[in-house]
Structures are given as structure tokens and as C-alpha cells.
Design an enzyme around this catalytic site. Structure first.
Site, short mmCIF file in Angstrom:
data_model
loop_
_atom_site.label_atom_id
_atom_site.label_comp_id
_atom_site.label_asym_id
_atom_site.label_seq_id
_atom_site.Cartn_x
_atom_site.Cartn_y
_atom_site.Cartn_z
N GLU A 141 0.86 -1.18 0.00
CA GLU A 141 0.00 0.00 0.00
C GLU A 141 0.89 1.23 0.00
OE1 GLU A 141 -2.74 0.17 3.28
OE2 GLU A 141 -3.00 -1.99 3.14
N TYR A 197 -10.87 -4.61 4.39
CA TYR A 197 -9.82 -4.18 5.30
C TYR A 197 -10.42 -4.17 6.71
CZ TYR A 197 -5.81 -1.21 6.71
OH TYR A 197 -4.69 -0.69 7.29
N ASP A 199 -5.28 8.25 10.87
CA ASP A 199 -3.97 7.69 11.18
C ASP A 199 -3.43 8.18 12.51
OD1 ASP A 199 -3.14 6.03 8.90
OD2 ASP A 199 -3.54 7.86 7.77
#
Lengths: 255, 410
Positions: A47, A173, A58
């Protein structure tokens, strides 16, 4: 449905190790050599993170790499320039992970076309919600042969997981816990139950676990039931501490 | 997604009749929506499904109204500014949000949202703050309700807003520094969102402006809509008509403006003026005039106008007023701007400071520098002598004394 390198890779009879890194980190010209080294070290999938000023899904490690990459002068256009010849030497699946705003500014269709021309196989856009994707962008992504990957979390209701599964193409995911990205040393009982619950849903798309995978133990625990796992923050930390030369060793410690 | 339950009458009334209200799907024209990571979906979805229903409960409305009256001190006066009116040859009314408890309009929203959080069974509150005004208003209501409170504030803002940091601590809140990115409001907002991702079950995030993913812009606007609701009643009493010719408010993210405009959105004869901070000048590179400098994009979960590089990196705005230096505007305002319903004007630091001092001298009111931007339009806009112009005086200037002192060498 598209058939690309992601689908082929997922059909292999093995657990998938996917690595995330931020393009343009630690150095502005490191993008291609990191990808090459990851492939040479036996990684199954990569990725490539597009740097963004406000990456709100994040944790601190990835945000710092993003901030540094932007200081290094990275832009979306520059990432594509660097990746121009990547398919001459790299044949494992490549996924771009980026936030939606820079993609919008590039032009969503131009972005998809550029991805297709470059040999990108899929996209992860954490702040593009599945309903908006389905209505506005699904046809476009499919036209360019791009698999779009969605996230699910321990809080995602089963009904919504089934909806996401129906719209997804490639893999799902699975965010390991209620958290932003970041390395953890171990998984608890709660996570194991979540892994089992998802496994028992018998989804059409394979699941790859991300967030909190940092070492052999967490990789093995995450992939006990899931098809594979993604390592991000722990890899970036390793890049930070040991540089690109440390990549083969880092991968060896995972499996 | 399932459609929200149809409700008799939530706070702010049954909107959606006009073109300027939020659609069922959370859009104002092309702006709005909920562009959030999946990790936030359960929280935001719960709020989306329930907010109108909760805001319609008689017991909720009663508690909200009671607290606004007894605790905040509402209704805030609509004050006819006689000397200013004489000076500018028009009829100027000031909506005195500066007289609210904690000194600004922010408390209207935090009272509403903490009651909402309790109805949703949440026990912990988080918030972001720039200058500290929303942080103080949040810490205040958390003290009032005995709830845990964490306020995220950029490290740079913590250094330059020490009195508000102290206030929040005195009120029992924990102030956590945001050390990422530019270490200011937008990063504090990112940190608050991350906290919410990490604490999805027990925590409610009190967003301080009319921004964020749907339903936040609409929810915040409804809680602030008490401002325009009162203006209508007060103007009826003073002028024999509910509608002014103009409503004017300053705009950063845009919560005081949203509340001030709300009940006039569908009254097309009422002209709406939104005043942004031009900073050191639109073209100076140090500005917060989003309507001029911004482009459509995504910030903090909604599609709106925002200041960014051509590559889509969100940039750091500048204004002398800490409450106006947000790189975006709420999606309702983006729609009011591009549809032409509102006129957007921008006022420089110097113009705002001058207007602030002028209000001190002509009316004996020290305004917040944010509000001074709205007041400054009388310096560059002509009004007719019988025009009725209502200006939102969103906050008081106590917090800005050191800036006034530095600027004027007092």
C-alpha cells in the site's frame, strides 16, 4: 468485477503480508526503491500512502511520515511520476491509500486513469464513505479496473458489513480495534472474538487485518482466521530507525 | 441508509421547506455530507438517526430553554445602537450574544449538545478549541453536568491563550495539546476526531462550529438558531416588524452566523451579509477569507469551501482574531455563498480593530475581535437611513484585551 493482480494474489494458498509506507518518506526519492526492496523481501502486496496534511484516521507515526513527505515536496503528481515505470520491475499488487481531498483536487477520473496507466490495482480511501462511492464513483473505478477497498471495525454492525461486502471488490480491510493506526504488541480476547465473528459471517470477499500489527505474534494472531494482514506504523518506525537497508530484516522478523 | 424518522417539530422548527436548509441526506446544495472514516460511522450514524427525534422531545426542549434562560441569561438583548446609528445614518441593532454566560454565543451550542450527549447515554465529552472560547463553553457545561471533559487545543494556541487554558482547568477539564501538523485549530480538530475513533462507545464529541460531518452542521445551527428566533420577536416589539433589511455576522466556521441567519434564510427580502477575516489582506498570503481563497474539497468530514494548495493539502489561515482563522466554512455557508443568497465580505485586521475601538467609544461596549469584523462593514458599505440592520455581536472583548493593547499601544 475486475480481475487484477489483487484477485490473483488472493487466490494463492497462503497468508498475505501487505506493507504500508508513505510515498516520499524518509527521502523524497525513496518511493521506488522501497517498493523494490519490499518485493525482493517476499512481501505479497504493497500500500503506497499519498501524503496528506490532515490524515485523521492515522496515528502519530503515519501522520509524521506524511508531514515529512510533504516537507520533502511530495505531491500526488510527483508520486505518479515516480511510479511511472514501476511495472517494468514490480509485479506484486500495488494499492494506493490516500485521503479523498487530494484525489478530488487531482480530479477523481484523472486520478483513476492515472492509476490504471501506472499499473495500480486498487485504492483505499478511508474518508470516502461506501454509500457515496456506490452512487458516484463505483462505475468509474470499475471502468479503470481499480478494486476499491473498504474498512470495517469491531463497531460495524453485521448488516453494514454485509452491505460493504456487497459493494467491495478485492478484499475487506478489517480494522483490528477501535483505534487510529499504530503498532500494538499483542491482541486481546476482544479482538479474537471480533476476528471469529467476522470469520463466521462467511463474506464473499477475503479479509485482511490492519491496524496494530507489528511483529510475528500479532501477524500470526491476525491471520489465524483472516486471509492476511497489513503492517504500517511498525514498518515506518523501522524505516525511521534502520533505513531502507533494514527492510529485508524487518520482513524476516514477521514470518 | 434508513430515512430519519419524521418529527413534529425539533428545535429550530421543521426545516427543509426552503432551498437553504439541509436535505434529508445531509447536503446544502452540493455541500455537506459525511465524509468520515468507517471507524466514526456508528457514532455519527447514531447521532444522525436520533438528533431530530431528541430535539423534538418536549422534555428536551424544556430543559434546553430553561438552561438558556436561567444559566446562560437568555434572551440576549437586541440593543438599538443609537450613537452608531446616527454616525452611519441607518438603524443599527446589536444582538448581544456577548452578554451570555461565558461571554459568547458558543454556550448555546454546548448546552444543547451536552443535553444531547446525556440523552444518548454518553459519559465523556471531548471538544476542540482554537482560541479557547468553545473549550471554555464546553468545560463549563461539563462542570454543570458533572461529566468528564477533554479539550484538544493546538500547542501554539495553548501558548498564546493562557487565560482560557486556565479557565478550562479551573472548570475541571483536561486540556490536551495537539502537537501534530500546524499545532493549531485544525490539528486540534484532527486530534479530537482521533480520540473519538479510539473511544467510540462512551464519548460524545461536541463540535464547536457549524462544520463537521452531517448532522453536526444542522444540529449546531439549530441550537444556535435561538439567536434569530429572538431577533424576530424583539424586532417585532421594537420596529413593528419581524424582519430586518439586513442581518450581519462574522464567520469563521460559522456557528454564530448560522444561528443569526437561520430564521431569515427563507425570507428572501432579508439581505444576509457574512463577514470573513481578510487578515493582512486577501492577497497577502495571510488571510482567512475562505469564500475568496477557498475551493471545494473535504475538511473534517464535510464537503465545503476550504483553503488548500492545488495538490489538496489544507493550508493554515491567518487572522488577528483566533476565532476566525479556520481554513474552511460550514457547508451551509458555502451554499449560501455560491448560491448568492448571502453576500460575503472580508475585513482586514486593521479595519476590524478600528471598528472594535469605535464601538467602545460610541456605545460603551468592548467587542470580541471576531465581532469587530462584522461591525467594520459600516466603514465600507452604505445603508439607507430607514434600513434596519441587525449585527450579531457574537462575543465580548475581555479575552482580546492583550491583542487590543498590543495593536493600539494602550
Amino acid at each position: 468485477m475486475t480481475t487484477n493482480r489483487i484477485h490473483k494474489k488472493l487466490q494463492e494458498d497462503k497468508k498475505i503480508l501487505s506493507i504500508y509506507f508513505t510515498a516520499g518518506y524518509p527521502g523524497p526519492e525513496d518511493t521506488v526503491s522501497i517498493i523494490q526492496s519490499l518485493q525482493d523481501s517476499g512481501v505479497d502486496m504493497i500500500e503506497i500512502g499519498l501524503p496528506f496534511s490532515d490524515p485523521l484516521a492515522d496515528g502519530p507515526t503515519i501522520q509524521e511520515s506524511s508531514t515529512k513527505a510533504l516537507k520533502n515536496g511530495m505531491t500526488t503528481a510527483r508520486v505518479f511520476e515516480q511510479l511511472r515505470d514501476i511495472r517494468k520491475t514490480v509485479d506484486i499488487p500495488l494499492i494506493i491509500m490516500g485521503y479523498f481531498n487530494p484525489i478530488m483536487q487531482y480530479g477523481v477520473e484523472d486520478f483513476c486513469k492515472k492509476c490504471a496507466d501506472t499499473g495500480i490495482d486498487g485504492l483505499i480511501i478511508p474518508d470516502l464513505p461506501v454509500d457515496v462511492y456506490e452512487e458516484e464513483y463505483k462505475d468509474m473505478f470499475e471502468k479503470y479496473g481499480l478494486a476499491n477497498i473498504f474498512l470495517i471495525t469491531p463497531q460495524t454492525p453485521d448488516e453494514r458489513i454485509r452491505f460493504i461486502d456487497s459493494v467491495s471488490d478485492g478484499f475487506i480491510y478489517m480494522v483490528s480495534s477501535a483505534s487510529v493506526t499504530g503498532a500494538k504488541s499483542t491482541f486481546g480476547e476482544e479482538q479474537q472474538q471480533y476476528f471469529e465473528r467476522i470469520h463466521n459471517l462467511r463474506l464473499k470477499n477475503p479479509q485482511i487485518v490492519g491496524f496494530g500489527i507489528s511483529n510475528e505474534e500479532t501477524f500470526r494472531a491476525a491471520t489465524h482466521l483472516a486471509k492476511g494482514a497489513i503492517i504500517g506504523s511498525a514498518f515506518i518506525k523501522s524505516l525511521n530507525d534502520k533505513g531502507k537497508d533494514g527492510i529485508p530484516d524487518f520482513i524476516r522478523t514477521i514470518r | 441508509m434508513s430515512a430519519p424518522v419524521k418529527i413534529a417539530s425539533p428545535i429550530g422548527g421543521n426545516a427543509g421547506k426552503g432551498a437553504y436548509h439541509v436535505s434529508e441526506r445531509g447536503y446544502y446544495g452540493e455541500f455537506g455530507g459525511a465524509f468520515i472514516p468507517e471507524m466514526l460511522y456508528p457514532n455519527v450514524e447514531e447521532l444522525r438517526r436520533k438528533y431530530l427525534e431528541v430535539m423534538s422531545e418536549p422534555s428536551f426542549k424544556q430543559e434546553f430553554d430553561q438552561l438558556l434562560k436561567d444559566y446562560v441569561g437568555r434572551p440576549s438583548p437586541l440593543y438599538f445602537a443609537k450613537r452608531m446609528s446616527e454616525k452611519y445614518g441607518t438603524k443599527i441593532y446589536l444582538k448581544r450574544e456577548d452578554l451570555n454566560h461565558t461571554g459568547a454565543h458558543k454556550i448555546n451550542n454546548t448546552i444543547g449538545q451536552i443535553l444531547m450527549a446525556r440523552r444518548l447515554g454518553k459519559t465523556r465529552i471531548i471538544a476542540e478549541t482554537g482560541a479557547g472560547q468553545h473549550g471554555v463553553a464546553t468545560a463549563t457545561v461539563c462542570a454543570l453536568m458533572g461529566m468528564d471533559c477533554v479539550v484538544y487545543m493546538g500547542e501554539i494556541d495553548i501558548a498564546r491563550q493562557a487565560p482560557n487554558v486556565a479557565r478550562m482547568k479551573m472548570l475541571g477539564a483536561e486540556v490536551r495539546p495537539a502537537r501534530s501538523g500546524s499545532k493549531t485549530l485544525k490539528d486540534a480538530t484532527n486530534e479530537a476526531i482521533r480520540d473519538w475513533i479510539n473511544n467510540p462507545v462512551d464519548t460524545h464529541y461536541i463540535i464547536g462550529s457549524a462544520i463537521g460531518p452531517h448532522p453536526y452542521p444542522d444540529m449546531v445551527t439549530r441550537f444556535q438558531s435561538v439567536i434569530s428566533e429572538e431577533i424576530k420577536a424583539q424586532l417585532q416589539e421594537k420596529e413593528g416588524r419581524e424582519n430586518p433589511d439586513y442581518v450581519v455576522a462574522c464567520i469563521g466556521g460559522g456557528s454564530n452566523a448560522a444561528g443569526t441567519f437561520y430564521h431569515f434564510l427563507d425570507e428572501e427580502q432579508v439581505k444576509i451579509i457574512a463577514v470573513e477575516a481578510a487578515g493582512k489582506g486577501i492577497d497577502s498570503g495571510e488571510s482567512a477569507a475562505t469564500s475568496v481563497l477557498g475551493h471545494q474539497g473535504i475538511i473534517h468530514g464535510c464537503k465545503t469551501l476550504l483553503m488548500q494548495t492545488p495538490d489538496g493539502q489544507i493550508t493554515e489561515p491567518y487572522s488577528i482574531s483566533a476565532g476566525l482563522d479556520y481554513p474552511g466554512v460550514g457547508p451551509m455557508h458555502a451554499h449560501l455563498c455560491t448560491s448568492g443568497r448571502a453576500t460575503f465580505k472580508s475585513i482586514t485586521d486593521d479595519e476590524a480593530m478600528k471598528a472594535g475601538l469605535e464601538l467602545c467609544k460610541t456605545e460603551g461596549i468592548i467587542p470580541a475581535i471576531e465581532s469587530s469584523h462584522a461591525l467594520a462593514i459600516f466603514g465600507n458599505t452604505s445603508f439607507k437611513s430607514d434600513d434596519v440592520v441587525v449585527v450579531a455581536l457574537s462575543g465580548r472583548g475581555d479575552k482580546d484585551l492583550s491583542t487590543y493593547i498590543d495593536h493600539f499601544g494602550l
